[in-house]
Design a protein around this motif. Structure first.
Motif, short mmCIF file in Angstrom:
data_model
loop_
_atom_site.label_atom_id
_atom_site.label_comp_id
_atom_site.label_asym_id
_atom_site.label_seq_id
_atom_site.Cartn_x
_atom_site.Cartn_y
_atom_site.Cartn_z
N HIS A 27 0.82 -1.22 0.00
CA HIS A 27 0.00 0.00 0.00
C HIS A 27 0.85 1.27 0.00
CE1 HIS A 27 -2.82 3.07 1.45
NE2 HIS A 27 -3.80 2.26 1.09
N TYR A 72 -0.37 3.77 4.44
CA TYR A 72 -1.29 3.48 5.54
C TYR A 72 -1.24 4.66 6.51
CZ TYR A 72 -3.51 0.85 9.36
OH TYR A 72 -4.38 0.42 10.35
N PHE A 84 -5.34 3.32 -2.75
CA PHE A 84 -4.14 2.65 -3.21
C PHE A 84 -3.42 3.49 -4.27
CE2 PHE A 84 -6.30 -0.75 -1.15
CZ PHE A 84 -5.33 -1.66 -0.76
N ALA A 95 0.37 2.77 -4.30
CA ALA A 95 0.78 1.39 -4.06
C ALA A 95 1.69 0.90 -5.17
CB ALA A 95 -0.46 0.49 -3.97
N ASP A 152 4.45 -1.70 5.13
CA ASP A 152 3.10 -1.37 5.57
C ASP A 152 2.91 -1.68 7.06
OD1 ASP A 152 2.28 -0.48 3.09
OD2 ASP A 152 1.43 -2.40 2.47
#
Length: 746
Positions: free
Chosen positions: A130, A133, A151, A154, A185
């Motif tokens: 990701h 976060y 995302f 990502a 993450d």
């Protein structure tokens, strides 16, 4: 216009706007399904970089699924713009909760963390990290569930990237633009968990570099959280990625074990009960929040959305948005070409990807008998012809596979190093050019071993792919009847040597002048079977890798890199390659036909662009035709500023990174919105990352500034600290990112 909307949907209200696009709540007219639609601003539809980033976000969403991830329903790309249609989530963001309740009970924080970690685990299982976060990207629902959203940055697990993310939660390896792994993450999620139970972020500083130092070196402040969760904090925030849980699934298992031991079997139910009752915000706020761009908790106020949604969805969002063929056809008739990805209910995510080609830089690690390998390789996805895609990826992997399989013959097995270590083999990969017709890559392969001299072994191998056929093009076939023809090889040799720059091996005469053999593009020359001359197309010209010792230069010149402009090679390139490069008919590449020297480097621009070269501190590259006659002041016209930050005077203070660009003692006018009498203010940093300028990376910032009359200016700033060059664009100059990427250092 930026008010473009998808036909077949009725907008119910705005959920927020950002520098990238806008998000709305909408109802699908045919099914009455309520969805969230994220629109890329129409002004970015012609911006290849922005469009590619938006496609990438949709592509990532198509890979991940599960009850703890907001679902992708559909991606649509048309001539007017692009849109991502997503699940509309009943709930609010964790950021909003923490804004109203600074600290949470440990059980409540653990419950929220568990759900979002399960969402991360789903992404990790699909090979996706990701990388952002944070509380704004965790949604908490009224039904006692947390979901992971947004995302937008990502990447595939194992990919390196720019230092993207939210600084307060970035792992040490993320600050350095290192390899993104699931453990990256885990670090961010642990930082957020710390904030939930401690009431503040683990590290806080006003200056970004100070914050980076804290994340990289400061002790983990686990003493500031309740004792039962200290081990979780210490594990999840370990500086060394190898000391953290390997991914979200492993961290969830540790979390549940710790929670049961500390708070009993009912810890999760008690946590949700406390959150709903004690925080008192889940019912008070709007029932829907949207993912992405900081809009997760924006209230829905238009069109009676709250009541309508509740009546439509009952206890929760209806499962799946099924877009019919009739709707897709109607959309195509209305707005042009449509690219669609659908997910239906609980079906697994689709195996097909976006039709747009994607080029990824990935990592491969293996251990062999007596040596190991750790290196980069390139992989292509998104080709319509999957057989051709497999063929292309096999060709892109062949230089590594063949090297690893054949380098150590049975008669010469790898030996231990003097210090007892084993030889380490690695590759670096560089994408030289990529477009819809051609991709070129170069692998630089090296062996860390004194068995091949003090500096180990080294070789290069360029790979050129014709995407129209899905086939590799050898160096010899890039050219027309050159390999094997002495006279034409001699012509090519002269142009390569003439392209050498001061300081290159080829800039001086060799001690024993020789000429390239007629078969230099196919003649094996090194122990690793590289040809004497290898070549690959770049954005600006053909890059040659030449073993200079064949020309009488010292061995240190093996190989030497030289780039020759296409204009000097058109009589030597093959007709098919001229066509792939857009040079057929003797024309120049695209519309860029003029070079401008902007100090540190030279850029290639359209013929009608005008560089004001006499300005000592701020030089203007004017792009508006009506300004080129000198009848208007250049800074009133659409254009780009190139500013020398090393030069200052009383009226021109230096630019300060981390602030909007303004090298004057007063406010900056709003010229780019046609309001020179208004001034810029209320700066909001929209984006911060690294962007390529020539062969280097510039610190990039994107600011949104509000004019005194109410309009907004988007200011894009590139800064190169070593050269003190600042580049500023407030006019959304078309093609500027590509022009800077293709620049040539002076």
């Amino acid at each position: 216009m930026d008010d473009w909307a998808l036909p077949g949907f009725t907008e119910m209200g705005s959920l927020g706007e950002g520098g990238f696009g806008r998000v709305v709540l909408a109802r699908h007219d045919e099914s009455a399904q309520v969805v969230a639609i994220k629109y890329l601003y129409a002004r970015f539809a012609a911006d290849p970089l922005r469009l590619a980033e938006f496609r990438h976000e949709a592509h990532v969403l198509s890979r991940v699924s599960g009850p703890h991830i907001a679902r992708l329903h559909q991606f649509v790309e048309t001539a007017q713009g692009a849109a991502i249609i997503m699940e509309a989530v009943h709930g609010i963001s964790l950021k909003e909760i923490l804004g109203r309740q600074e600290k949470l009970e440990p059980e409540a924080a653990l419950a929220i963390l568990k759900g979002s970690l399960l969402g991360l685990a789903g992404a990790h299982a699909a090979g996706t990290v990701h990388r952002d976060y944070k509380p704004a990207n965790v949604l908490v629902t009224r039904e006692g569930q947390s979901k992971l959203v947004d995302f937008g940055i990502a990447v595939l697990a194992g990919q390196a990237g720019v230092a993207a993310g939210t600084p307060a939660y970035m792992a040490p390896e993320q600050w350095a633009g290192g390899i993104a792994t699931p453990a990256t993450d885990v670090y961010a999620a642990t930082c957020v968990f710390f904030q939930c139970v401690a009431g503040h972020k683990p590290y806080e500083a006003e200056q970004t570099e100070v914050l980076r130092t804290l994340h990289e070196y400061a002790p983990i402040p686990f003493g500031e959280v309740p004792e039962p969760v200290r081990d979780l904090i210490a594990r999840g925030m370990a500086k060394d990625v190898a000391q953290r849980p390997s991914g979200a699934a492993e961290f969830v298992a540790e979390l549940e074990s710790s929670a049961r031991k500390a708070y009993g079997e009912d810890w999760e139910r008690n946590g949700w009960h406390w959150l709903a009752k004690g925080a008192g915000v889940l019912v008070a706020l709007s029932p829907l929040a949207l993912l992405g761009a900081g809009t997760a908790a924006a209230p829905v106020v238009a069109g009676g959305a709250a009541g309508g949604v509740a009546a439509t969805t009952g206890g929760g969002i209806a499962v799946g948005l099924k877009v019919t063929a009739a709707l897709a056809a109607a959309t195509a008739v209305t707005v042009g070409t449509v690219v669609v990805i659908n997910t239906n209910g609980d079906d697994p995510p689709p195996t097909t990807t976006l039709s747009a080609m994607k080029v990824d830089l990935l990592t491969r690690t293996e251990k062999f008998d007596g040596f190991d390998y750790n290196g980069k390789y390139v992989r292509i996805s998104g080709l319509r012809d999957k057989v051709a895609e497999q063929r292309v990826n096999k060709a892109l992997m062949a230089p590594i596979d063949g090297w690893l399989e054949n380098f150590w013959p049975d008669s010469y097995q790898p030996q231990r190093e003097p210090d007892g270590d084993i030889p380490h083999m690695k590759t670096e990969a560089e994408i030289l050019r990529q477009d819809d017709k051609l991709v070129s890559v170069v692998y630089k392969r090296s062996i860390d071993s004194v068995q091949f001299g003090n500096h180990g072994g080294f070789s290069v191998r360029p790979i050129v792919i014709d995407l129209t056929k899905g086939e590799q093009i050898s160096t010899a076939h890039l050219f027309d009847n050159v390999d094997g023809t002495a006279a034409r090889m001699r012509t090519l040799e002269g142009r390569i040597l003439d392209s050498a720059r001061p300081g290159d091996c080829f800039s001086d005469k060799p001690s024993s002048p020789e000429h390239l053999p007629a078969t230099a593009m196919s003649e094996r020359y090194t122990f690793d079977y590289d040809s004497i001359v290898q070549a690959a197309p770049t954005a600006n010209g053909m890059r040659f890798y030449v073993y200079g010792s064949a020309l009488g230069y010292p061995r240190v010149c093996d190989p030497t890199e030289v780039t020759t402009e296409y204009a000097r090679l058109t009589d030597l390139l093959s007709p098919s390659v001229l066509n792939l490069l857009g040079l057929a008919g003797g024309g120049t590449q695209g519309k860029r036909t003029k070079e401008d020297n902007v100090g540190a480097f030279t850029i290639t621009t359209p013929e009608k662009w005008w560089l004001l070269s006499s300005a000592p501190i701020e030089r203007y590259l004017v792009t508006a035709d009506q300004c080129s006659n000198g009848g208007m002041q250049p800074f009133h016209c659409a254009g780009v500023v190139f500013s020398d930050n090393s030069r200052v005077d009383a009226a021109t203070p230096p630019y300060e990174p981390g602030k909007p660009y303004n090298r004057s003692n007063g406010p900056r006018p709003c010229h780019s919105v046609g309001a020179p009498g208004e001034t810029q203010g209320s700066p909001i940093l929209q984006k911060k990352d690294l962007r390529p300028v020539a062969t280097k990376k510039a610190a990039y910032e994107e600011w949104r500034l509000t004019c005194s009359g109410g309009g907004t200016v988007t200011q894009r700033v590139w800064f190169l600290p070593k050269t003190q060059l600042v580049i500023v664009d407030e006019w959304n100059t078309p093609g500027l990112d590509k022009i800077l990427e293709e620049a040539r250092w002076n």
